[in-house]
Design a protein around this motif. Sequence first.
Motif, short mmCIF file in Angstrom:
data_model
loop_
_atom_site.label_atom_id
_atom_site.label_comp_id
_atom_site.label_asym_id
_atom_site.label_seq_id
_atom_site.Cartn_x
_atom_site.Cartn_y
_atom_site.Cartn_z
N GLU A 90 33.97 43.89 -31.10
CA GLU A 90 34.11 42.52 -31.75
C GLU A 90 32.81 42.35 -32.41
OE1 GLU A 90 35.15 39.79 -28.75
OE2 GLU A 90 33.13 39.42 -28.28
N ARG A 91 32.72 41.29 -33.52
CA ARG A 91 31.40 41.13 -33.87
C ARG A 91 30.38 40.43 -33.22
NH1 ARG A 91 33.13 37.10 -37.86
NH2 ARG A 91 31.14 37.05 -38.33
N PHE A 92 29.12 40.78 -33.30
CA PHE A 92 28.45 40.41 -32.47
C PHE A 92 28.08 38.85 -32.73
CE2 PHE A 92 23.37 39.52 -31.54
CZ PHE A 92 23.49 39.84 -30.32
N GLU A 93 28.29 38.39 -34.02
CA GLU A 93 27.96 36.92 -34.41
C GLU A 93 28.77 36.09 -33.64
OE1 GLU A 93 26.58 39.50 -37.67
OE2 GLU A 93 28.33 39.45 -36.66
N LEU A 94 30.06 36.47 -32.99
CA LEU A 94 30.76 35.73 -31.99
C LEU A 94 29.94 35.41 -30.80
CD1 LEU A 94 34.49 37.38 -32.63
CD2 LEU A 94 33.58 35.17 -33.65
N PHE A 95 29.35 36.73 -30.39
CA PHE A 95 28.59 36.33 -28.96
C PHE A 95 27.39 35.57 -29.16
CE2 PHE A 95 25.42 38.52 -26.07
CZ PHE A 95 26.13 37.93 -25.07
N GLU A 96 26.70 35.67 -30.39
CA GLU A 96 25.70 34.71 -30.63
C GLU A 96 25.97 33.37 -30.78
OE1 GLU A 96 21.99 36.71 -33.58
OE2 GLU A 96 24.00 36.69 -34.21
N ALA A 97 27.07 33.03 -30.91
CA ALA A 97 27.46 31.70 -31.30
C ALA A 97 28.04 31.13 -29.72
CB ALA A 97 28.58 31.46 -32.16
N SER A 98 27.96 32.00 -28.73
CA SER A 98 28.64 31.39 -27.63
C SER A 98 27.66 30.85 -26.57
CB SER A 98 29.13 32.96 -26.96
OG SER A 98 28.18 33.82 -26.31
N PRO A 99 28.12 30.28 -25.54
CA PRO A 99 27.34 29.68 -24.62
C PRO A 99 26.55 30.56 -23.67
CG PRO A 99 29.49 28.61 -24.47
CD PRO A 99 29.60 29.81 -25.44
N VAL A 100 27.44 31.77 -23.71
CA VAL A 100 26.56 32.80 -22.85
C VAL A 100 25.12 33.15 -23.66
CG1 VAL A 100 26.73 35.26 -22.15
CG2 VAL A 100 28.65 33.85 -21.87
N TRP A 101 25.00 33.33 -24.70
CA TRP A 101 23.98 33.84 -25.56
C TRP A 101 23.04 32.57 -25.59
CZ3 TRP A 101 21.70 37.94 -27.70
CH2 TRP A 101 20.84 37.72 -28.76
N LEU A 102 23.42 31.41 -25.77
CA LEU A 102 22.45 30.29 -25.56
C LEU A 102 21.88 30.34 -24.27
CD1 LEU A 102 21.33 27.67 -26.81
CD2 LEU A 102 23.30 26.57 -25.96
N GLN A 103 22.50 30.52 -23.25
CA GLN A 103 21.93 30.48 -21.76
C GLN A 103 21.13 31.64 -21.54
OE1 GLN A 103 24.71 30.30 -18.60
NE2 GLN A 103 23.03 30.06 -17.13
N LEU A 104 21.58 32.77 -22.09
CA LEU A 104 20.22 33.85 -21.92
C LEU A 104 18.94 33.50 -22.74
CD1 LEU A 104 22.86 37.08 -22.72
CD2 LEU A 104 21.38 36.72 -20.54
N ARG A 105 19.19 32.99 -24.00
CA ARG A 105 18.02 32.48 -24.75
C ARG A 105 17.18 31.58 -23.99
NH1 ARG A 105 17.19 33.40 -30.12
NH2 ARG A 105 15.23 33.05 -29.36
N GLU A 106 17.94 30.51 -23.42
CA GLU A 106 17.17 29.61 -22.83
C GLU A 106 16.35 29.96 -21.54
OE1 GLU A 106 20.12 26.51 -21.78
OE2 GLU A 106 20.02 25.66 -23.61
#
Length: 98
Positions: A76-92
């Motif tokens: 699946e496209r990485f952009e979907l992951f980048e827009a997810s709460p999981v990615w946001l939490q990893l960045r935080e």
Amino acid sequence: LGNMPEMHLFEATIKGQQVALAELEFFDKKKDWVLQLRAKQGEWLMNVMSRLLITSENQPLLLKELKADYETYMEERFELFEASPVWLQLREQGLLVL
């Protein structure tokens, strides 16, 4: 992100359907924290985690390499992951994007 997390797989019922999930527990000097995500994403993240941690033994994984690896593994496209709460939490929690 600290050290390698521990992963626990489990199933939950979401909207009447059984869904395979993963819980990754991160242990850091400042605090411990938990990330819940789809089991397949958890497996992928555990596979790339050693390449995300900055050590003297390896060069950190670049964003374009992370994206290609995700798209190959997850189909699946990485952009979907980048827009997810999981990615946001990893960045935080300290994921640096290079």
